[in-house]
Design an enzyme around this catalytic site. Sequence first.
Site, short mmCIF file in Angstrom:
data_model
loop_
_atom_site.label_atom_id
_atom_site.label_comp_id
_atom_site.label_asym_id
_atom_site.label_seq_id
_atom_site.Cartn_x
_atom_site.Cartn_y
_atom_site.Cartn_z
N GLU A 265 -4.69 32.53 56.49
CA GLU A 265 -4.21 33.29 57.64
C GLU A 265 -3.94 32.38 58.83
OE1 GLU A 265 -3.20 36.43 57.66
OE2 GLU A 265 -3.64 36.31 55.53
N HIS B 14 5.10 35.77 60.32
CA HIS B 14 3.80 35.50 59.69
C HIS B 14 3.86 35.79 58.19
CE1 HIS B 14 -0.69 35.67 59.41
NE2 HIS B 14 -0.42 36.59 58.50
N GLU B 15 4.47 36.92 57.82
CA GLU B 15 4.56 37.28 56.40
C GLU B 15 5.48 36.33 55.65
OE1 GLU B 15 2.44 39.24 55.35
OE2 GLU B 15 1.83 40.13 57.24
N HIS C 187 3.66 33.23 54.85
CA HIS C 187 2.82 33.36 53.65
C HIS C 187 3.62 33.03 52.39
CE1 HIS C 187 -1.11 34.74 54.85
NE2 HIS C 187 -0.61 35.71 55.61
#
Length: 292
Positions: free
Chosen positions: A224, A144-145, A148
């Site tokens: 997100e 997930h990071e 980003h």
Amino acid sequence: MKRIVLLVATNLAIMLVLGIVSTLTGAHRFFAGSGLDLGTLLLFALIMGFGGAFISLLMSKTIAKWSTGAHVIDTPGNSTEFWLIETVRRFADKAGLPMPEVAIYEGEPNAFATGASRGSSLVAVSTGLLQSMTREEAEAVIAHEVAHIANGDMVTLTLIQGVVNTFVIFIARVVGWLVDSFLRRGSSEDSGPGIGYTITVIVCDIVFGILASIIVMYFSRQREFRADAGAAQLMGTPRPMMAALRRLGGIDSGDLPKNIATAGITDRPGWMALFSSHPPIAERIAALENAR
């Protein structure tokens, strides 16, 4: 689980300082006779607005390390650190990114990514997250990071912040001029700002700046969902990301320091949701479920 509030909080602080200094020392530049030079004001607002946003972006990684006490792993000292570096490397390679810096910090379950560009980024994971999650769930959070970073979220949010900064600066000074003109009507003085202008601008910079953060947080929440989808793509399935979100929703997420704290792990009720950088966990899980 990351860094959006850091960007917004740092930007707001920078803009407040720059706004006060400029108001106290250079507000007369916007006045032409007894009127307001809107062209000059707009140019100033653009420079200040985007300048403040990009200064906060350039400072984001340094402040993140300092505020969390994150330890950058140069050489793995144990199997966990080795696994963490290799996991970040695997996802970075899969996303076509240069290898980010990898860090660990002491704290309750949380994680964040930050940096001024894809080539100068940082992924930091808390000891609490590593200890409380399965390896697959932790991998999903890391993915997930990395997503980003791959999505360029920090730069995108900086551009959005620059736009809202510009409007804040411009509108605050127009309102200040109107208030000052009203207070000084009939005065023999025919040019230059008075105390009404200075006080009004400072108050408006603060109030409008806080309201503008609602806009930035809205776009953050949309990012997100994209990062969750990106994690599912990097993992090859949405199941680990959904499991990680469920676990985060059922444990104490703790708090990062105030200038980097996020609201992504626990839901904020009522109007406070407007200031949340993350959507409710239930909505994120539903979005992943619907995308299957």
